[in-house]
Design a protein around this motif. Structure first.
Motif, PDB file in Angstrom:
ATOM      1  N   LEU A   1       0.812  -1.221   0.000  1.00 47.44           N
ATOM      2  CA  LEU A   1       0.000   0.000   0.000  1.00 47.44           C
ATOM      3  C   LEU A   1       0.848   1.275   0.000  1.00 47.44           C
ATOM      4  CD1 LEU A   1      -3.073  -0.903   2.256  1.00 47.44           C
ATOM      5  CD2 LEU A   1      -2.978  -0.667  -0.232  1.00 47.44           C
ATOM      6  N   PRO A   2       1.912   1.334   0.809  1.00 48.67           N
ATOM      7  CA  PRO A   2       2.754   2.547   0.740  1.00 48.67           C
ATOM      8  C   PRO A   2       3.407   2.746  -0.633  1.00 48.67           C
ATOM      9  CG  PRO A   2       3.164   1.356   2.774  1.00 48.67           C
ATOM     10  CD  PRO A   2       2.329   0.462   1.925  1.00 48.67           C
ATOM     11  N   LEU A   3       3.705   1.651  -1.335  1.00 46.53           N
ATOM     12  CA  LEU A   3       4.299   1.777  -2.658  1.00 46.53           C
ATOM     13  C   LEU A   3       3.301   2.355  -3.654  1.00 46.53           C
ATOM     14  CD1 LEU A   3       6.331  -1.572  -2.907  1.00 46.53           C
ATOM     15  CD2 LEU A   3       7.115   0.678  -2.181  1.00 46.53           C
ATOM     16  N   LEU A   4       2.026   2.032  -3.465  1.00 48.58           N
ATOM     17  CA  LEU A   4       0.991   2.585  -4.330  1.00 48.58           C
ATOM     18  C   LEU A   4       0.621   4.014  -3.925  1.00 48.58           C
ATOM     19  CD1 LEU A   4      -1.457  -0.450  -4.641  1.00 48.58           C
ATOM     20  CD2 LEU A   4       0.358   0.215  -6.214  1.00 48.58           C
ATOM     21  N   PHE A   5       0.922   4.373  -2.689  1.00 47.99           N
ATOM     22  CA  PHE A   5       0.544   5.690  -2.170  1.00 47.99           C
ATOM     23  C   PHE A   5       1.128   6.812  -3.014  1.00 47.99           C
ATOM     24  CE2 PHE A   5       1.886   9.361   0.383  1.00 47.99           C
ATOM     25  CZ  PHE A   5       0.646   9.849   0.792  1.00 47.99           C
ATOM     26  N   TYR A   6       2.359   6.616  -3.518  1.00 49.15           N
ATOM     27  CA  TYR A   6       3.006   7.665  -4.311  1.00 49.15           C
ATOM     28  C   TYR A   6       2.120   8.059  -5.491  1.00 49.15           C
ATOM     29  CZ  TYR A   6       7.356   6.710  -1.774  1.00 49.15           C
ATOM     30  OH  TYR A   6       8.310   6.557  -0.802  1.00 49.15           O
ATOM     31  N   GLY A   7       1.582   7.057  -6.180  1.00 45.79           N
ATOM     32  CA  GLY A   7       0.746   7.331  -7.332  1.00 45.79           C
ATOM     33  C   GLY A   7      -0.618   7.867  -6.950  1.00 45.79           C
ATOM     34  N   VAL A   8      -1.241   7.249  -5.945  1.00 43.85           N
ATOM     35  CA  VAL A   8      -2.574   7.684  -5.522  1.00 43.85           C
ATOM     36  C   VAL A   8      -2.525   9.131  -5.039  1.00 43.85           C
ATOM     37  CG1 VAL A   8      -4.431   7.290  -3.867  1.00 43.85           C
ATOM     38  CG2 VAL A   8      -3.317   5.344  -4.977  1.00 43.85           C
ATOM     39  N   ARG A   9      -1.492   9.453  -4.288  1.00 43.17           N
ATOM     40  CA  ARG A   9      -1.348  10.813  -3.800  1.00 43.17           C
ATOM     41  C   ARG A   9      -1.224  11.793  -4.966  1.00 43.17           C
ATOM     42  NH1 ARG A   9       2.051  15.387  -4.226  1.00 43.17           N
ATOM     43  NH2 ARG A   9       1.712  16.658  -2.380  1.00 43.17           N
ATOM     44  N   GLY A  10      -0.444  11.424  -5.980  1.00 47.12           N
ATOM     45  CA  GLY A  10      -0.285  12.291  -7.146  1.00 47.12           C
ATOM     46  C   GLY A  10      -1.584  12.475  -7.908  1.00 47.12           C
ATOM     47  N   ILE A  11      -2.359  11.404  -8.041  1.00 50.67           N
ATOM     48  CA  ILE A  11      -3.645  11.481  -8.744  1.00 50.67           C
ATOM     49  C   ILE A  11      -4.582  12.437  -8.021  1.00 50.67           C
ATOM     50  CG2 ILE A  11      -5.727  10.160  -9.306  1.00 50.67           C
ATOM     51  CD1 ILE A  11      -3.871   7.771  -9.908  1.00 50.67           C
ATOM     52  N   ILE A  12      -4.648  12.324  -6.710  1.00 50.14           N
ATOM     53  CA  ILE A  12      -5.541  13.182  -5.931  1.00 50.14           C
ATOM     54  C   ILE A  12      -5.070  14.635  -5.949  1.00 50.14           C
ATOM     55  CG2 ILE A  12      -6.402  13.655  -3.607  1.00 50.14           C
ATOM     56  CD1 ILE A  12      -6.293  10.624  -3.093  1.00 50.14           C
ATOM     57  N   ALA A  13      -3.765  14.836  -5.754  1.00 50.09           N
ATOM     58  CA  ALA A  13      -3.232  16.201  -5.638  1.00 50.09           C
ATOM     59  C   ALA A  13      -3.312  16.970  -6.953  1.00 50.09           C
ATOM     60  CB  ALA A  13      -1.791  16.153  -5.144  1.00 50.09           C
TER      61      ALA A  13
END
Length: 520
Positions: free
Chosen positions: A389-401
């Motif tokens: 999950l933390p490895l995917l967080f980088y992308g998810v955070r970018g999508i949201i931001a």
């Protein structure tokens, strides 16, 4: 529930959730400057297939190319032909903006590509590893954003994956017993027809697509299925027929016009400039490091770490003869050959590396091997989830931001998208125009105003109300006029008009568009 459906249920749930997110957000995305005329081509191309028009005595094939005949007739319209029907139907039913509806259909095909990426990854990876690799691919902000606004490169990338998947399966299902024409069954004949159609469709989208056929052929040779290669003759015939039937420009002079397209696309005579490390370059004069740098800074930080780990893991498994190295080797060659071509031939590049998004899937396949190695160390499912999950967080955070400008993503290796501003292209397709002019409409509160646009005024005009007059930037301004600038080539910061921004559009610390009131 069937065992097959149960096996694929996790990825299907994720894709369904992604589709729901897309349905709620597809209207947020602005039109790119490539789309304004391209979708009009899509609405017009049906004219070429109209029997009443052909019988009218006034038929002119040029009407099938839309308002930009000289440009778009050399682009295969198969994707537009296939998707124009649902788009026009949805417009009639919902009354929604047609450009937004195209974005929704684009995103659906992107998700279909993710599903086939997952199926392809299952050739070498365990279901759990293929699942996480697919999520890593899906949550790349670069790809998520392009998934909505890119009707050319994302469809081609998806068709590329689908064709490779069915091509590998076609070769696998041929045996020494069924390779003879008299012994081949209907199932295999359907696969031959399907692969031929897919190659024809892919070639319609991008002239590089015969490379897919070469990869599948190469795989057949590695499998030492020599007689199977004869079946590439009917596959080629089907592909050529598909290409011809779906491309009106080829109808008058198929060979000559195809060669003209090939020459044009190979040379790509663009005059566009590209911002790279704060310097402007012509698209055909970019430094050698352009693609390697963008691959490093526009994908999320874990990707290349997982790729490196996965590459080593794959080599070790091949050495131990635990892996189908032939198909994996062909898949890696898919990336390596195209990357080598770009670095040696140095074709013109612009808009990031969007024309080469189709080379990315092999990177994530090998990253999947890295994920599988990590999962093997963790062993327990709950622990693996905590790691992934933390490895995917980088992308998810970018999508949201960055929403709805996800395609402008840069990772922290260059300080994020805000750190890339003024050094690299961010919102190079001017999708921020939609939000900028909508805010401007509110700012003027219904009063008459004039908006000057530095480039691509039709994209801004599409979203403006009637009380605002729009002009392409002239040499002289009047006090009180307004000027719309974009981040392309860092216009916002480079062009000074002795006035400050009254409207700024950006995300995550980066400015994509600005509107200024012209001071005395």
């Amino acid at each position: 529930m069937s065992p097959k459906l149960k096996k694929h249920l996790p990825i299907l749930i994720i894709l369904f959730i992604s589709l729901v997110i897309g349905i709620f957000t597809f209207q947020d995305y602005g039109m790119t400057w490539d789309e304004y005329l391209y979708y009009q081509y899509g609405e017009a191309v049906g004219y070429a297939y109209s029997i009443p028009e052909r019988l009218s005595g006034d038929f002119d094939i040029n009407r099938a190319y839309g308002p930009s005949i000289g440009d778009h007739k050399v682009y295969g319209p198969v994707y537009l032909l296939l998707t124009r029907i649902p788009v026009l139907a949805l417009r009639n039913i919902t009354g929604l903006d047609i450009f937004s509806l195209w974005h929704l259909i684009n995103f659906i095909l992107f998700l279909v590509g993710i599903y086939f990426f997952y199926l392809l990854a299952l050739r070498w990876l365990k279901p759990q590893s293929a699942f996480w690799a697919s999520l890593l691919y899906l949550t790349q902000p670069l790809l998520w954003g392009h998934g909505f606004i890119n009707p050319k490169d994302i469809p081609f990338a998806s068709i590329f994956i689908i064709t490779i998947y069915y091509g590998f399966r076609l070769v696998d299902n041929f045996t020494t017993e069924n390779v003879h024409p008299k012994k081949i069954d209907n199932y295999q004949l359907k696969r031959i027809l399907l692969v031929g159609i897919l190659i024809g469709v892919a070639t319609n989208l991008r002239i590089i697509a015969p490379f897919i056929a070469a990869l599948i052929f190469f795989y057949a040779l590695l499998q030492r299925k020599w007689r199977v290669t004869l079946w590439f003759i009917p596959i080629g015939v089907v592909a050529i027929a598909t290409l011809y039937l779906t491309w009106p420009y080829l109808w008058d002079a198929p060979i000559q016009n195809f060669l003209d397209v090939l020459a044009r696309m190979s040379n790509n005579p663009t005059k566009l400039k590209v911002l790279f490390y704060g310097n402007e370059y012509r698209a055909y004069e970019l430094p050698l490091r352009y693609l390697p740098v963008l691959l490093g800074v526009t994908l999320t930080e874990p990707v290349w770490i997982l790729f490196t780990l996965g590459f080593g893991s794959a080599i070790a498994r091949i050495w131990k003869k635990e892996l189908d190295w032939q198909s994996l080797g062909v898949t890696f060659f898919w990336f390596a050959f195209m990357a080598g071509y770009i670095l040696t031939v140095r074709p013109p590049m612009y808009d990031g590396f969007r024309h080469f998004l189709f080379i990315l899937p092999p990177i994530f396949i090998l990253a999947g091997f890295g994920i599988e190695q990590i999962l093997a160390w963790g062993k327990k499912p709950w622990l693996n989830t905590l790691v992934m999950l933390p490895l995917l967080f980088y992308g998810v955070r970018g999508i949201i931001a960055l929403h709805p400008y996800e395609y402008a993503y840069y990772n922290q290796f260059v300080g994020g998208t805000s750190g890339a501003e003024g050094r690299f292209e961010t919102d190079y397709w001017l999708t921020c125009y939609k939000e900028a002019v909508q805010e401007f409409s509110t700012y003027t509160a219904g009063e008459n105003a004039q908006l000057r646009v530095y480039r691509e005024e039709q994209n801004a005009a599409y979203y403006l109300p009637e009380n605002i007059e729009i002009w392409l930037e002239p040499t002289a301004f009047e006090t009180g006029d307004y000027l719309l600038l974009s981040a392309r080539l860092d216009e916002v910061n480079m062009i000074q008009r002795k006035s400050s921004n009254i409207i700024e559009i950006g995300r995550d610390g980066a400015t994509f568009c600005a509107i200024r009131e012209i001071a005395p």
